[in-house]
Scaffold this motif. Structure first.
Motif, PDB file in Angstrom:
ATOM      1  N   ARG A 267      25.296  12.504  -0.240  1.00 44.09           N
ATOM      2  CA  ARG A 267      23.641  12.364  -1.099  1.00 44.09           C
ATOM      3  C   ARG A 267      23.400  11.777  -0.077  1.00 44.09           C
ATOM      4  N   ARG A 268      22.016  11.121  -0.062  1.00 46.25           N
ATOM      5  CA  ARG A 268      20.830  10.734   0.860  1.00 46.25           C
ATOM      6  C   ARG A 268      21.493   9.370   1.295  1.00 46.25           C
ATOM      7  N   SER A 269      22.103   8.656   0.503  1.00 46.71           N
ATOM      8  CA  SER A 269      22.320   7.083   1.037  1.00 46.71           C
ATOM      9  C   SER A 269      23.332   6.945   2.242  1.00 46.71           C
ATOM     10  N   SER A 270      22.776   5.865   2.380  1.00 49.77           N
ATOM     11  CA  SER A 270      23.708   5.267   3.751  1.00 49.77           C
ATOM     12  C   SER A 270      24.645   4.868   3.258  1.00 49.77           C
ATOM     13  N   SER A 271      25.795   5.448   4.652  1.00 51.10           N
ATOM     14  CA  SER A 271      26.766   4.504   4.384  1.00 51.10           C
ATOM     15  C   SER A 271      27.133   2.813   3.877  1.00 51.10           C
ATOM     16  N   ARG A 272      25.863   2.403   4.254  1.00 44.42           N
ATOM     17  CA  ARG A 272      25.930   1.300   3.993  1.00 44.42           C
ATOM     18  C   ARG A 272      25.997   0.552   2.127  1.00 44.42           C
ATOM     19  N   THR A 273      25.793   1.667   1.943  1.00 39.20           N
ATOM     20  CA  THR A 273      26.313   1.227   0.392  1.00 39.20           C
ATOM     21  C   THR A 273      26.091   2.408  -0.301  1.00 39.20           C
ATOM     22  N   ALA A 274      26.679   3.648  -0.272  1.00 36.11           N
ATOM     23  CA  ALA A 274      27.346   5.041  -0.241  1.00 36.11           C
ATOM     24  C   ALA A 274      28.673   4.524  -0.478  1.00 36.11           C
ATOM     25  N   ASN A 275      28.866   5.529  -1.420  1.00 36.98           N
ATOM     26  CA  ASN A 275      31.126   5.199  -1.767  1.00 36.98           C
ATOM     27  C   ASN A 275      31.328   6.833  -0.512  1.00 36.98           C
ATOM     28  N   PRO A 276      33.005   6.065  -0.510  1.00 34.34           N
ATOM     29  CA  PRO A 276      33.257   6.681   0.838  1.00 34.34           C
ATOM     30  C   PRO A 276      33.230   7.915   0.498  1.00 34.34           C
ATOM     31  N   THR A 277      33.261   8.732  -0.905  1.00 36.05           N
ATOM     32  CA  THR A 277      33.476   9.776  -1.293  1.00 36.05           C
ATOM     33  C   THR A 277      32.315  10.966  -1.374  1.00 36.05           C
ATOM     34  N   ALA A 278      31.612  10.178  -1.400  1.00 43.16           N
ATOM     35  CA  ALA A 278      29.857  10.594  -0.949  1.00 43.16           C
ATOM     36  C   ALA A 278      29.162  10.340   0.688  1.00 43.16           C
ATOM     37  N   GLN A 279      30.530  10.594   1.430  1.00 43.83           N
ATOM     38  CA  GLN A 279      30.119  10.312   2.692  1.00 43.83           C
ATOM     39  C   GLN A 279      30.632  11.570   4.108  1.00 43.83           C
ATOM     40  N   GLY A 280      30.840  13.082   3.384  1.00 42.48           N
ATOM     41  CA  GLY A 280      31.050  14.877   3.664  1.00 42.48           C
ATOM     42  C   GLY A 280      29.724  14.358   4.005  1.00 42.48           C
ATOM     43  N   VAL A 281      30.197  15.371   5.211  1.00 45.60           N
ATOM     44  CA  VAL A 281      29.309  15.646   6.149  1.00 45.60           C
ATOM     45  C   VAL A 281      28.610  17.730   5.901  1.00 45.60           C
ATOM     46  N   SER A 282      26.667  17.378   5.395  1.00 45.91           N
ATOM     47  CA  SER A 282      26.551  18.892   6.038  1.00 45.91           C
ATOM     48  C   SER A 282      26.169  18.467   7.169  1.00 45.91           C
ATOM     49  N   LEU A 283      25.921  20.280   7.857  1.00 43.88           N
ATOM     50  CA  LEU A 283      25.166  21.155   8.846  1.00 43.88           C
ATOM     51  C   LEU A 283      24.544  22.397   8.264  1.00 43.88           C
ATOM     52  N   ARG A 284      22.861  21.943   8.462  1.00 48.56           N
ATOM     53  CA  ARG A 284      22.557  23.433   8.013  1.00 48.56           C
ATOM     54  C   ARG A 284      22.365  24.309   7.110  1.00 48.56           C
ATOM     55  N   GLY A 285      22.195  22.842   5.721  1.00 47.27           N
ATOM     56  CA  GLY A 285      21.846  23.365   4.467  1.00 47.27           C
ATOM     57  C   GLY A 285      22.907  24.229   4.012  1.00 47.27           C
ATOM     58  N   LEU A 286      24.188  23.867   4.519  1.00 47.05           N
ATOM     59  CA  LEU A 286      26.219  24.285   3.768  1.00 47.05           C
ATOM     60  C   LEU A 286      26.049  23.293   2.695  1.00 47.05           C
TER      61      LEU A 286
END
Length: 802
Positions: A199-218
């Motif tokens: 998601r667009r959230s910063s890790s300052r506030t995002a749940n850890p489970t929403a901090q997966g990485v995407s590159l090049r629109g995958l």
């Protein structure tokens, strides 16, 4: 006369003898008469004239021509290089033409020195001599300066010059990281247009489970589609493959490398969409550094690093603590009494002790500890994580047999999470799920590389990693404990790989790599204990295995020192994580169920890049076209939707397609002033889902914007002030698979200024979202907002000052 010209030394001897005879004759005749004196004078003048005339051919014969060409190590011509020629008291200068050629005429000596200077290369001084050759021919090869000699290890799993890796690969130096106003590592990486989290959230506030990485629109489904490493050790969570970005202290960072193409050919399952590697600072040169700051939302931060060497031993330590009270995620017009700020408190420590063997080898032991506590926006929604990890490693120089890199690591983690159901008016909530997720990961790798001659490097390796994890849940309804569930399993992946980098011609480089992986999922189960309700049937899932072959081929060509291109084709795969297979979760009023029948994802892709350096390297530009297609991508598919609950399940879609292009350019207007711009367009859509929901075909992949633009302007004048201004525009995207919940585009501006006050101390101030723009990060169905304006001030200290 021709004979004299052909032998000027013999002509001079004859003239000298003739002049001597005349002089002797004149002296022997005494007393001379006036007439005889006149004749003697005439003869003397004629003799001198004959002598000078005989010397003319010799002077002309000593006029030389010096010519040559200036090239780089690949054989590419270097235009506009400054060439100075010295021969005794004679000196002259010129610049090379478009083919790298230069020439000097009428050089009055047959030896001397030449000095060559070109932007981006080390100054070269070289002796020359004409000997019997005229013209003298010089072939000059320049060595890239320290910046251009930067070594990147991620793209090839071996030490490779940055100029020899695919053009789409990116390296961020420590200085560049420090000049970005963002506080967290993930927000720093958002300056790369292709980088995003689930998601667009910063890790300052995002749940850890929403901090997966995407590159090049995958895209991502919480789990990353890119591998994140710290010095070769995975940072991806062993259970869910998301990333705790604050595990790496900022002061420990030396460089960050991004390989933005399918990298399973070298790294296996987790590297479907690429690799991000954080390289930490070595202990040499020894020193200490720290950064501390304080900002609004009660946000103190301290990051420290220290390193030293003595008597063959070396050690480094990095540590960081951070707190923020955060902000309320829900907009004011939708907010209720249960909505409170979402904040985080975390701490991390990293200690390494090593022993050098000879000059070039090292063995070491390393340990990490990480502790994090988060509030997720309501009183009943919290989570905390504790991670302990240890590693042993060796970097061995085997002399003529090459080099060997060894790593072994073990990680133990405990993740706890609570979920609630929030009333429609958001004035009350009830606990729905309490999760405890113990997990562990162990693994190791061995990578061997060796240069074969001057034009070839071989790389071979093997790695093995195992993840064990369980999701233990206590399910509630209206305050009653309905049931307890236990589910999880074991995963093991073994891979062997090889790579061959060949300079097939002075300006051509071919890289071919391939990997074979064997993945297995074993000991998987679902157990349920009814408390005040019913349970699904207990299940022991059958063991599953999967074999994958992942090749990659890259061809690079250097037209000249200003223009180069490369093209790559590749295949990659990603096995579903234990989290996707067995753990359900809740985001607001959206419940996403696990799916133990998920299959692995398979990607086929390619890209082509062109890089140009112009105006004496004052303008650098790069463009890349890419195409990626994933078969059986894992996505959160909507099954039902009501005003109070949206139910989804992780499923394999048929196919997604992500063609696009990216453009990066940097202009150096002066030594102090520069501007960098990056843009990515990607048309990530569902291209096939025939057996389930054909209505999804043609829709945008969830959480992937089609347009992202970033820029950074810098004014660096250490004697006065340094200023960095960063901008980021993110286009429209959708929060869900059905494209029912759009998230509008937004633009944020960050800024930073710093100045040295001496003794290794810099004072700085930084602000993120300077204009306090409100933008949505989630909308299913309650809107959540991104980071508002945050400002901080602080200082950096470094000893010794570098």
């Amino acid at each position: 006369m021709d004979a004299q010209h052909s032998n000027p030394i013999e002509s001079a001897k004859i003239a000298f003898e003739f002049m001597s005879n005349l002089a002797s004759d004149a002296i022997s005749r005494t007393p001379p008469s006036p007439f005889r004196r006149e004749r003697a004078s005439r003869r003397t003048l004629l003799a001198i004239a004959a002598f000078l005339f005989a010397l003319v051919p010799q002077v002309r014969a000593q006029q030389f021509r010096v010519e040559g060409a200036v090239r780089d190590s690949s054989g590419a011509s270097i235009a506009s290089a400054q060439v100075e020629l010295h021969a005794g008291s004679y000196s002259a200068s010129t610049t090379t033409d478009s083919s790298g050629a230069f020439a000097f005429d009428h050089v009055p000596a047959d030896s001397g020195t030449v000095v060559v200077n070109a932007r981006g290369f080390d100054l070269l001084e070289k002796a020359w001599t004409a000997a019997t050759n005229n013209p003298a021919r010089l072939e000059i090869t320049l060595v890239p300066s320290a910046v251009n000699q930067s070594v990147i290890v991620t793209a090839t799993r071996s030490q490779t010059l940055l100029s020899d890796v695919p053009l789409s690969d990116i390296q961020l130096t420590r200085a560049e990281v420090q000049a970005i106003p963002a506080l967290t590592l993930d927000d720093t990486l958002r300056q790369v247009p292709g980088f995003s989290l689930f998601r667009r959230s910063s890790s300052r506030t995002a749940n850890p489970t929403a901090q997966g990485v995407s590159l090049r629109g995958l895209g991502a489904s919480g789990s990353s589609r890119a591998l994140v490493l710290e010095d070769g050790i995975p940072l991806n969570d062993p259970f869910g493959a998301w990333v705790y970005w604050d595990r790496v202290p900022r002061e420990s960072i030396s460089d960050i490398e991004l390989a933005q193409e399918g990298s399973s050919s070298l790294y296996g399952s987790d590297a479907l969409g690429g690799v991000i590697q954080v390289l930490t600072r070595p202990p040499e040169p020894a020193g200490i550094s720290l950064e501390t700051s304080y900002g609004n939302q009660n946000s103190p931060e301290l990051s420290v690093w220290g390193g030293a060497q003595k008597n063959g031993w070396e050690t480094t330590f990095g540590g960081q603590v951070f707190n923020t009270d955060g902000y309320t995620l829900v907009p004011k017009n939708q907010r209720g009494s249960v909505d409170i700020p979402a904040g985080v408190t975390d701490a991390t420590a990293d200690l390494m002790v090593g022993r050098k063997i000879g000059d070039d080898s090292l063995i070491f032991a390393r340990g990490w500890y990480f502790n994090e506590t988060r509030g997720n926006g309501t009183p009943d929604q919290i989570n905390n994580t504790r991670i302990g990890e240890g590693a042993l490693g060796a970097n061995l120089n085997l002399g003529g047999a090459g080099s060997l890199t060894l790593r072994a690591y073990g990680e133990a983690e405990r993740y706890n999470q609570t979920f609630s159901s929030v009333a429609a008016d958001r004035n009350s909530e009830s606990l729905t799920d309490v999760q405890g997720v113990p997990s562990q990961g162990i693994g190791g790798s061995a990578v061997w590389s060796r240069a074969v001659g001057k034009r070839q490097t071989l790389v071979a390796g093997v790695d093995d990693h195992q993840e064990i994890g369980h999701s233990n849940e206590v399910i509630f309804n209206s305050g009653k404990n309905l049931r307890d569930t236990f589910t999880g399993g074991h995963q093991n992946t073994v891979g062997v790989f090889g790579e061959d980098l060949i300079q097939i011609a002075p300006r051509w480089l071919l890289s071919a790599s391939a990997r074979y992986d064997h993945w297995s999922n074993t000991n998987a189960f679902f157990l349920c204990n009814p408390i005040a309700g019913t349970c699904p049937a207990n299940t022991i899932f059958p063991d599953r295995t999967y074999n994958a072959f992942s090749p990659r081929l890259t061809l690079q060509h250097q037209f000249n020192s200003n223009v180069s291109w490369n093209a790559s084709i590749y295949r990659a795969f990603r096995a579903p994580t234990l989290n996707e297979l067995y753990r359900s979760f809740r985001q607001g009023n959206t419940l996403t169920n696990a799916n133990p029948n998920l299959r692995s994802e398979e990607l086929t892709g390619g890209d082509a890049s062109l890089a140009v350096n112009g105006f004496q390297h004052k303008l650098e530009a790069r463009g890349t076209f890419f195409f990626n297609e994933i078969v059986d991508p894992v996505a959160n598919v909507t099954l039902s939707s009501t005003p109070t609950l949206i139910t989804r399940q992780r499923q394999n879609l048929g196919r997604t397609r992500a063609p696009g292009f990216e453009i990066d350019a940097t202009a150096h207007f002066t030594r102090e002033l520069s501007l960098s711009v990056g843009y990515q367009y990607v048309d990530a859509v569902v291209s096939s889902f025939p057996n389930a929901m054909p209505s999804l075909v043609g829709l945008w992949v969830a959480q992937v914007p089609h347009n992202v633009l970033t820029f950074q302007g810098r004014y660096l004048n250490p004697s006065r002030i340094n200023i960095s201004v960063n901008g980021r525009m993110v286009g429209k995207q959708f929060d869900d698979d059905q494209n029912m919940f759009p998230l509008g585009r937004f633009f944020v501006l960050d800024a930073m200024a710093w100045r040295s006050i001496g003794h290794g101390v810099d004072l700085f101030t930084a602000a993120e979202n300077l204009f306090n723009v409100k933008y949505a990060t989630a909308a299913t169905p309650v809107t959540q907002l991104g980071l508002p304006i945050t400002a901080r001030f602080g200082l950096r200290f470094e000893w010794p000052r570098r």
